[in-house]
Design a protein around this motif. Structure first.
Motif, PDB file in Angstrom:
ATOM      1  N   TYR A 102       0.833  -1.202   0.000  1.00 16.50           N
ATOM      2  CA  TYR A 102       0.000   0.000   0.000  1.00 16.50           C
ATOM      3  C   TYR A 102       0.866   1.250   0.000  1.00 16.50           C
ATOM      4  O   TYR A 102       1.771   1.382   0.822  1.00 16.50           O
ATOM      5  N   PRO A 103       0.596   2.165  -0.935  1.00 14.53           N
ATOM      6  CA  PRO A 103       1.497   3.334  -1.043  1.00 14.53           C
ATOM      7  C   PRO A 103       1.416   4.312   0.130  1.00 14.53           C
ATOM      8  O   PRO A 103       2.343   5.081   0.344  1.00 14.53           O
ATOM      9  N   ILE A 104       0.280   4.289   0.851  1.00 22.02           N
ATOM     10  CA  ILE A 104       0.148   5.243   1.962  1.00 22.02           C
ATOM     11  C   ILE A 104       0.407   4.523   3.273  1.00 22.02           C
ATOM     12  O   ILE A 104      -0.281   3.577   3.622  1.00 22.02           O
ATOM     13  N   SER A 105       1.444   4.968   3.965  1.00 22.08           N
ATOM     14  CA  SER A 105       1.785   4.318   5.227  1.00 22.08           C
ATOM     15  C   SER A 105       1.673   5.328   6.348  1.00 22.08           C
ATOM     16  O   SER A 105       1.181   6.435   6.150  1.00 22.08           O
ATOM     17  N   LYS A 106       2.159   4.952   7.511  1.00 20.74           N
ATOM     18  CA  LYS A 106       2.050   5.858   8.658  1.00 20.74           C
ATOM     19  C   LYS A 106       3.033   7.021   8.568  1.00 20.74           C
ATOM     20  O   LYS A 106       2.860   8.036   9.207  1.00 20.74           O
ATOM     21  N   ARG A 118      -5.421  10.518  -3.969  1.00 19.66           N
ATOM     22  CA  ARG A 118      -6.650  10.844  -3.232  1.00 19.66           C
ATOM     23  C   ARG A 118      -7.601   9.633  -3.152  1.00 19.66           C
ATOM     24  O   ARG A 118      -8.270   9.426  -2.152  1.00 19.66           O
ATOM     25  N   HIS A 119      -7.648   8.852  -4.227  1.00 19.80           N
ATOM     26  CA  HIS A 119      -8.535   7.675  -4.262  1.00 19.80           C
ATOM     27  C   HIS A 119      -8.191   6.677  -3.164  1.00 19.80           C
ATOM     28  O   HIS A 119      -9.045   5.893  -2.756  1.00 19.80           O
ATOM     29  N   LEU A 120      -6.937   6.683  -2.705  1.00 23.29           N
ATOM     30  CA  LEU A 120      -6.525   5.779  -1.618  1.00 23.29           C
ATOM     31  C   LEU A 120      -6.458   6.516  -0.277  1.00 23.29           C
ATOM     32  O   LEU A 120      -6.752   5.952   0.775  1.00 23.29           O
ATOM     33  N   TRP A 121      -6.068   7.787  -0.355  1.00 17.30           N
ATOM     34  CA  TRP A 121      -5.921   8.626   0.852  1.00 17.30           C
ATOM     35  C   TRP A 121      -7.251   8.696   1.617  1.00 17.30           C
ATOM     36  O   TRP A 121      -7.280   8.789   2.840  1.00 17.30           O
ATOM     37  N   LEU A 122      -8.370   8.626   0.872  1.00 16.52           N
ATOM     38  CA  LEU A 122      -9.693   8.719   1.490  1.00 16.52           C
ATOM     39  C   LEU A 122      -9.933   7.665   2.568  1.00 16.52           C
ATOM     40  O   LEU A 122     -10.846   7.778   3.368  1.00 16.52           O
ATOM     41  N   PRO A 423     -10.948  17.057  -4.695  1.00 16.94           N
ATOM     42  CA  PRO A 423     -10.833  18.507  -4.849  1.00 16.94           C
ATOM     43  C   PRO A 423     -10.376  18.919  -6.247  1.00 16.94           C
ATOM     44  O   PRO A 423      -9.557  18.248  -6.863  1.00 16.94           O
ATOM     45  N   ARG A 424     -10.937  20.014  -6.708  1.00 22.60           N
ATOM     46  CA  ARG A 424     -10.549  20.616  -7.987  1.00 22.60           C
ATOM     47  C   ARG A 424      -9.927  21.972  -7.716  1.00 22.60           C
ATOM     48  O   ARG A 424     -10.560  22.842  -7.129  1.00 22.60           O
ATOM     49  N   MET A 425      -8.665  22.129  -8.124  1.00 24.37           N
ATOM     50  CA  MET A 425      -7.954  23.389  -7.917  1.00 24.37           C
ATOM     51  C   MET A 425      -7.261  23.749  -9.222  1.00 24.37           C
ATOM     52  O   MET A 425      -7.142  22.893 -10.084  1.00 24.37           O
ATOM     53  N   ILE A 426      -6.806  25.012  -9.330  1.00 25.17           N
ATOM     54  CA  ILE A 426      -6.270  25.389 -10.645  1.00 25.17           C
ATOM     55  C   ILE A 426      -5.106  24.503 -11.065  1.00 25.17           C
ATOM     56  O   ILE A 426      -4.899  24.290 -12.237  1.00 25.17           O
ATOM     57  N   TYR A 427      -4.381  23.973 -10.115  1.00 31.00           N
ATOM     58  CA  TYR A 427      -3.216  23.178 -10.484  1.00 31.00           C
ATOM     59  C   TYR A 427      -3.475  21.671 -10.367  1.00 31.00           C
ATOM     60  O   TYR A 427      -2.550  20.886 -10.372  1.00 31.00           O
ATOM     61  N   ARG A 428      -4.743  21.273 -10.202  1.00 31.61           N
ATOM     62  CA  ARG A 428      -4.985  19.834 -10.065  1.00 31.61           C
ATOM     63  C   ARG A 428      -6.381  19.421 -10.507  1.00 31.61           C
ATOM     64  O   ARG A 428      -7.376  19.997 -10.089  1.00 31.61           O
ATOM     65  N   ILE A 429      -6.426  18.376 -11.369  1.00 32.06           N
ATOM     66  CA  ILE A 429      -7.718  17.800 -11.744  1.00 32.06           C
ATOM     67  C   ILE A 429      -7.688  16.272 -11.662  1.00 32.06           C
ATOM     68  O   ILE A 429      -8.684  15.597 -11.831  1.00 32.06           O
ATOM     69  N   TYR A 430      -6.499  15.694 -11.344  1.00 30.26           N
ATOM     70  CA  TYR A 430      -6.366  14.233 -11.194  1.00 30.26           C
ATOM     71  C   TYR A 430      -6.336  13.872  -9.723  1.00 30.26           C
ATOM     72  O   TYR A 430      -5.690  14.587  -8.972  1.00 30.26           O
ATOM     73  N   PRO A 431      -6.916  12.812  -9.260  1.00 28.76           N
ATOM     74  CA  PRO A 431      -7.743  11.851  -9.993  1.00 28.76           C
ATOM     75  C   PRO A 431      -9.189  12.358 -10.100  1.00 28.76           C
ATOM     76  O   PRO A 431      -9.585  13.212  -9.369  1.00 28.76           O
TER      77      PRO A 431
END
Ligand code: 4AD
Ligand code: MG
Length: 431
Positions: A102-106, A118-122, A423-431
């Motif tokens: 898993y890419p997200i650890s402690k 974000r799809h996993l961070w949730l 979240p949608r911000m000017i510098y991000r639209i993925y994922p």
């Protein structure tokens, strides 16, 4: 086998049950294996003891990795050490899918990495708590409005003209009709709705091509616009205050666990359920001047100003009666001073900034037309809006809550990007 949700475990003490879950964490020491399960409704520690479970099943369980999906069967018991907590004695384990590393650890991850995942961070507890808090706040707002006779009236997202500043419009080609724009707020349509239904609200995504990269700006966010006939400026602020205080009480009542995970100071929230002071824009400027800020009576407020205006206040503060030139065309002229409008911003304490924008609306056809002409607006695009002042015009007011700003304040998270699933911000639209 009976499948139960982790939140209901208390009702099944001593009975064998199954839980469909993900592995939040797994560790073993000798003959013991501890698997922390999460199933969306909550978290539960499960324990396997090799001599009881048998070598074969124990080895199957041991191969589970973090975030694997699994069905665990066992007997819930009171936790041996923590009061009010429970533990599952494992009797069987059925791995469903063994997760890759898993890419997200402690360990600490940077915001860019987390946003790209974000799809996993949730799935982490803090994000879980935020999404649940968002759910509670959303429904609390609807409940309050419903109890106060507001009818849900969904406004369109594709629109022929702007509601707020034209500089933040998202534009697209609309067949043979020319340009269309993504809605910045449903307000103008709600003004038509009240002439049929009295009080209405909408709640949905709105769009602003904001060039701001601040912690308070998204390009797509959720707004609840409310509008009411025969309600004037002062009463509109009463309604806003009642609504926000209701939302706070509901969160304190229903989201104790979430607020705990978020490490939110709930005493500060409790203190916010008290009358909100009202300050005119002029008084606010005087206050800032007295604190040494270099600012004019025609200025809007920056983030630092907003912090100063709520300094020491446990409750949000209304700033009302603004210079007309820095507010939207639809706001009603102040009968006591034609240079001002009956608009208000509600500023949250603790640096969270503006959470509501509202006003009484200009209900006089000729004054509204004049204002629109002064601003060189394309009158033909707004003819329908002017019509509302020709056929039974009434005094009316409304306001718009930025859902993510409100969640940020109630949860205490620093950046608004964590308060919305994607979240949608000017510098991000993925994922
Ligand atoms: O103050 P605003 O621009 O007001 C309106 O759009 C009115 N038409 C609403 C109405 O009267 N029905 O926006 C309302 C709220 C702000 O107070 C803020 O909380 C939020 O929407 N907001 C944003 N939230 C996140 N990102 C942005 N870029 C935002 N812009 C405004
Ligand atoms: Mg505003």
């Amino acid at each position: 086998m009976k499948y139960i949700a982790i939140k209901d475990v208390e009702s099944y003490l001593g009975q064998e049950v199954s839980i469909r879950a993900w592995v939040r964490n797994i560790r073993h020491s000798g003959k013991l294996l501890f698997i922390i399960l999460r199933d969306g409704s909550g978290e539960l520690q499960s324990v396997a003891f090799r001599p009881d479970l048998g070598d074969e099943k124990f080895e199957v369980a041991r191969r589970l990795s973090m975030e694997s999906s699994v069905i665990v069967t066992g007997i819930p018991k009171a936790h041996p050490k923590m009061e009010g907590e429970y533990e599952l004695s494992i009797t069987d384990v059925l791995p469903w899918q063994i997760a890759e590393d898993y890419p997200i650890s402690k360990k600490e991850h940077g915001p860019d990495f987390l946003l790209s995942n974000r799809h996993l961070w949730l799935r982490v507890p803090k994000q879980w708590a935020l999404m649940r808090l968002r759910h509670t706040i959303y429904f609390a707002i609807c409940e309050y409005l419903n109890d106060n006779d507001y009818i849900r009236f969904d406004s369109p997202i594709l629109t022929p003209s702007s509601c707020e500043e034209t500089t933040t419009l998202f534009e697209l080609d609309y067949f043979d009709e020319g340009k269309a724009y993504l809605s910045q707020s449903g307000q103008l349509y709600l003004e038509a709705g009240i002439m049929s239904l009295g009080r209405v609200y909408d709640f949905g995504p709105v769009f602003r091509a904001e060039k701001s990269k601040t912690r308070k700006h998204l390009t797509e966010f959720w707004m609840m616009d409310a509008e009411a006939a025969w309600v004037e400026h002062e009463e509109s602020m009463d309604i806003q205050e009642g609504l926000i205080r209701y939302v706070i009480r509901t969160c304190l009542e229903k989201c104790g666990k979430e607020l705990d995970i978020l490490e939110r100071d709930t005493e500060a929230l409790k203190a916010a359920d008290a009358p909100f002071p009202r300050m005119t824009h002029r008084e606010a400027i005087d206050l800032l001047k007295s604190k040494g800020v270099d600012i004019t009576y025609q200025s809007d407020f920056g983030a630092a100003d907003e912090v100063m205006l709520t300094e020491g206040s446990p409750v949000p503060v209304f700033i009302e009666r603004w210079p007309k030139d820095i507010k939207a065309f639809y706001m009603k002229r102040d009968p006591e001073n034609p240079d001002l409008v009956l608009g208000s911003d509600l500023i949250a304490p603790e640096g969270f900034g503006e959470i509501i924008g509202g006003s009484q609306r200009e209900d006089d056809h000729d004054l509204l037309l004049q204002r629109m002409q002064d601003e060189k607006m394309p009158i033909e695009d707004y003819q329908w809006f002017l019509d509302l002042r020709k056929y039974g015009s009434v005094p009316h007011s409304g306001f718009g809550i930025g859902l993510e700003r409100l969640i940020a304040w109630i949860s205490g998270v620093h950046h608004i990007r964590e308060t919305i699933p994607f979240p949608r911000m000017i510098y991000r639209i993925y994922p």
